[in-house]
Motif scaffolding. Structure first.
Motif, PDB file in Angstrom:
ATOM      1  N   TRP A   1      38.203  25.040 -33.057  1.00 25.29           N
ATOM      2  CA  TRP A   1      37.371  24.341 -34.035  1.00 25.29           C
ATOM      3  C   TRP A   1      38.207  23.740 -35.160  1.00 25.29           C
ATOM      4  CZ3 TRP A   1      37.248  25.865 -39.040  1.00 25.29           C
ATOM      5  CH2 TRP A   1      37.224  27.216 -39.390  1.00 25.29           C
ATOM      6  N   ALA A   2      39.322  24.365 -35.513  1.00 27.12           N
ATOM      7  CA  ALA A   2      40.175  23.789 -36.557  1.00 27.12           C
ATOM      8  C   ALA A   2      40.791  22.467 -36.095  1.00 27.12           C
ATOM      9  CB  ALA A   2      41.265  24.786 -36.958  1.00 27.12           C
ATOM     10  N   VAL A   3      41.260  22.445 -34.862  1.00 25.70           N
ATOM     11  CA  VAL A   3      41.842  21.218 -34.308  1.00 25.70           C
ATOM     12  C   VAL A   3      40.762  20.147 -34.167  1.00 25.70           C
ATOM     13  CG1 VAL A   3      42.938  20.214 -32.263  1.00 25.70           C
ATOM     14  CG2 VAL A   3      43.743  22.409 -33.177  1.00 25.70           C
ATOM     15  N   ALA A   4      39.591  20.531 -33.685  1.00 24.80           N
ATOM     16  CA  ALA A   4      38.499  19.568 -33.534  1.00 24.80           C
ATOM     17  C   ALA A   4      38.046  19.029 -34.881  1.00 24.80           C
ATOM     18  CB  ALA A   4      37.319  20.212 -32.803  1.00 24.80           C
ATOM     19  N   LEU A   5      38.065  19.875 -35.907  1.00 27.67           N
ATOM     20  CA  LEU A   5      37.685  19.420 -37.246  1.00 27.67           C
ATOM     21  C   LEU A   5      38.625  18.324 -37.725  1.00 27.67           C
ATOM     22  CD1 LEU A   5      35.936  19.732 -39.784  1.00 27.67           C
ATOM     23  CD2 LEU A   5      37.492  21.553 -40.518  1.00 27.67           C
ATOM     24  N   GLU A   6      39.912  18.505 -37.512  1.00 30.59           N
ATOM     25  CA  GLU A   6      40.877  17.473 -37.901  1.00 30.59           C
ATOM     26  C   GLU A   6      40.676  16.220 -37.070  1.00 30.59           C
ATOM     27  OE1 GLU A   6      44.236  14.956 -38.052  1.00 30.59           O
ATOM     28  OE2 GLU A   6      43.746  16.088 -36.257  1.00 30.59           O
ATOM     29  N   SER A   7      40.423  16.401 -35.779  1.00 30.99           N
ATOM     30  CA  SER A   7      40.246  15.261 -34.877  1.00 30.99           C
ATOM     31  C   SER A   7      38.953  14.497 -35.140  1.00 30.99           C
ATOM     32  CB  SER A   7      40.245  15.729 -33.422  1.00 30.99           C
ATOM     33  OG  SER A   7      41.491  16.274 -33.084  1.00 30.99           O
ATOM     34  N   SER A   8      37.978  15.157 -35.775  1.00 31.35           N
ATOM     35  CA  SER A   8      36.695  14.496 -36.041  1.00 31.35           C
ATOM     36  C   SER A   8      36.796  13.458 -37.140  1.00 31.35           C
ATOM     37  CB  SER A   8      35.622  15.527 -36.410  1.00 31.35           C
ATOM     38  OG  SER A   8      35.792  15.983 -37.745  1.00 31.35           O
ATOM     39  N   LYS A   9      37.895  13.493 -37.885  1.00 34.21           N
ATOM     40  CA  LYS A   9      38.111  12.526 -38.982  1.00 34.21           C
ATOM     41  C   LYS A   9      36.915  12.501 -39.933  1.00 34.21           C
ATOM     42  CE  LYS A   9      41.986  11.195 -37.083  1.00 34.21           C
ATOM     43  NZ  LYS A   9      43.128  12.023 -37.379  1.00 34.21           N
ATOM     44  N   GLY A  10      36.624  13.691 -40.473  1.00 35.34           N
ATOM     45  CA  GLY A  10      35.512  13.778 -41.434  1.00 35.34           C
ATOM     46  C   GLY A  10      34.154  13.647 -40.766  1.00 35.34           C
ATOM     47  N   PHE A  11      34.032  14.131 -39.545  1.00 42.23           N
ATOM     48  CA  PHE A  11      32.804  14.068 -38.746  1.00 42.23           C
ATOM     49  C   PHE A  11      32.381  12.634 -38.427  1.00 42.23           C
ATOM     50  CE2 PHE A  11      32.259  18.157 -41.108  1.00 42.23           C
ATOM     51  CZ  PHE A  11      32.471  18.990 -40.025  1.00 42.23           C
ATOM     52  N   SER A  12      33.344  11.726 -38.407  1.00 37.97           N
ATOM     53  CA  SER A  12      33.021  10.335 -38.073  1.00 37.97           C
ATOM     54  C   SER A  12      33.179  10.056 -36.573  1.00 37.97           C
ATOM     55  CB  SER A  12      33.912   9.375 -38.874  1.00 37.97           C
ATOM     56  OG  SER A  12      35.270   9.536 -38.506  1.00 37.97           O
ATOM     57  N   ARG A  13      33.713  11.002 -35.824  1.00 39.09           N
ATOM     58  CA  ARG A  13      33.866  10.857 -34.367  1.00 39.09           C
ATOM     59  C   ARG A  13      32.987  11.902 -33.691  1.00 39.09           C
ATOM     60  NH1 ARG A  13      39.669  11.517 -33.003  1.00 39.09           N
ATOM     61  NH2 ARG A  13      39.043  10.631 -31.006  1.00 39.09           N
ATOM     62  N   LEU A  14      32.113  11.466 -32.792  1.00 40.20           N
ATOM     63  CA  LEU A  14      31.079  12.321 -32.217  1.00 40.20           C
ATOM     64  C   LEU A  14      31.630  13.479 -31.382  1.00 40.20           C
ATOM     65  CD1 LEU A  14      28.103  12.972 -31.764  1.00 40.20           C
ATOM     66  CD2 LEU A  14      28.147  11.392 -29.820  1.00 40.20           C
ATOM     67  N   VAL A  15      32.461  13.190 -30.387  1.00 40.19           N
ATOM     68  CA  VAL A  15      32.897  14.239 -29.464  1.00 40.19           C
ATOM     69  C   VAL A  15      33.664  15.351 -30.184  1.00 40.19           C
ATOM     70  CG1 VAL A  15      34.298  14.758 -27.422  1.00 40.19           C
ATOM     71  CG2 VAL A  15      32.783  12.766 -27.433  1.00 40.19           C
TER      72      VAL A  15
ATOM     73  N   PHE B   1      33.786  20.810 -32.393  1.00 44.25           N
ATOM     74  CA  PHE B   1      33.887  21.639 -33.593  1.00 44.25           C
ATOM     75  C   PHE B   1      32.674  22.552 -33.725  1.00 44.25           C
ATOM     76  CE2 PHE B   1      32.207  22.047 -37.909  1.00 44.25           C
ATOM     77  CZ  PHE B   1      33.166  22.878 -38.473  1.00 44.25           C
ATOM     78  N   ALA B   2      31.489  21.982 -33.644  1.00 41.79           N
ATOM     79  CA  ALA B   2      30.260  22.749 -33.856  1.00 41.79           C
ATOM     80  C   ALA B   2      30.096  23.854 -32.811  1.00 41.79           C
ATOM     81  CB  ALA B   2      29.049  21.822 -33.852  1.00 41.79           C
ATOM     82  N   VAL B   3      30.331  23.530 -31.557  1.00 46.32           N
ATOM     83  CA  VAL B   3      30.177  24.520 -30.486  1.00 46.32           C
ATOM     84  C   VAL B   3      31.224  25.625 -30.627  1.00 46.32           C
ATOM     85  CG1 VAL B   3      30.333  24.896 -27.988  1.00 46.32           C
ATOM     86  CG2 VAL B   3      29.051  22.927 -28.892  1.00 46.32           C
ATOM     87  N   ALA B   4      32.475  25.244 -30.847  1.00 45.83           N
ATOM     88  CA  ALA B   4      33.540  26.244 -30.981  1.00 45.83           C
ATOM     89  C   ALA B   4      33.319  27.117 -32.207  1.00 45.83           C
ATOM     90  CB  ALA B   4      34.900  25.550 -31.048  1.00 45.83           C
ATOM     91  N   LEU B   5      32.818  26.527 -33.293  1.00 48.18           N
ATOM     92  CA  LEU B   5      32.551  27.295 -34.510  1.00 48.18           C
ATOM     93  C   LEU B   5      31.483  28.355 -34.255  1.00 48.18           C
ATOM     94  CD1 LEU B   5      33.007  27.663 -37.599  1.00 48.18           C
ATOM     95  CD2 LEU B   5      31.129  26.055 -37.909  1.00 48.18           C
ATOM     96  N   VAL B   6      30.390  27.954 -33.633  1.00 47.95           N
ATOM     97  CA  VAL B   6      29.300  28.899 -33.358  1.00 47.95           C
ATOM     98  C   VAL B   6      29.777  30.004 -32.417  1.00 47.95           C
ATOM     99  CG1 VAL B   6      27.052  29.137 -32.231  1.00 47.95           C
ATOM    100  CG2 VAL B   6      27.444  27.270 -33.856  1.00 47.95           C
ATOM    101  N   LEU B   7      30.501  29.640 -31.356  1.00 44.75           N
ATOM    102  CA  LEU B   7      30.994  30.651 -30.412  1.00 44.75           C
ATOM    103  C   LEU B   7      32.013  31.580 -31.074  1.00 44.75           C
ATOM    104  CD1 LEU B   7      31.358  28.513 -27.157  1.00 44.75           C
ATOM    105  CD2 LEU B   7      29.594  30.218 -27.684  1.00 44.75           C
ATOM    106  N   SER B   8      32.869  31.022 -31.904  1.00 41.55           N
ATOM    107  CA  SER B   8      33.871  31.823 -32.597  1.00 41.55           C
ATOM    108  C   SER B   8      33.224  32.822 -33.550  1.00 41.55           C
ATOM    109  CB  SER B   8      34.837  30.903 -33.356  1.00 41.55           C
ATOM    110  OG  SER B   8      35.819  31.658 -34.030  1.00 41.55           O
TER     111      SER B   8
END
Length: 104
Positions: A16-30, A35-42
């Motif tokens: 989720w940390a890597v996905a958060l950076e890759s989301s570019k401020g939640f501007s990229r959907l995937v 991030f959201a799925v990994a955060l909840v599972l974590s």
């Protein structure tokens, strides 16, 4: 079983940390969805593990795994600096996590 779940939850913290950076401020959907799925599972894994692992130990191990995983990913895939001092600091975190497990 709780320790296995805790380790997986710690690895998902890296995801989720890597996905958060890759989301570019939640501007990229995937990456935002990853991030959201990994955060909840974590968090769910951490909550499950804490049923039988003490709070301080469980949280410290979870954070340690996530921090180490994220730092290693940054150095291996994102061009973060790889220095002797950084490696030494990561090894100190590893020794702390192993120590907490050993003392449990």
């Amino acid at each position: 079983m709780a320790w296995v779940v805790l380790v997986v939850a710690g690895l998902l913290e890296t995801v989720w940390a890597v996905a958060l950076e890759s989301s570019k401020g939640f501007s990229r959907l995937v990456p935002s969805l990853v991030f959201a799925v990994a955060l909840v599972l974590s968090m769910g894994g951490l909550a499950y593990a804490m049923k039988s692992i003490p709070l301080g130990t469980g949280y410290a191990v979870w954070v340690g795994i996530g921090a180490i995983g994220t730092a290693v990913y940054g150095m291996a895939a994102m061009g973060d600096a790889v220095t002797t001092a950084r490696i030494a600091c990561l090894l100190l975190i590893v020794s702390g996590v192993v120590g907490l497990k050993a003392l449990h």
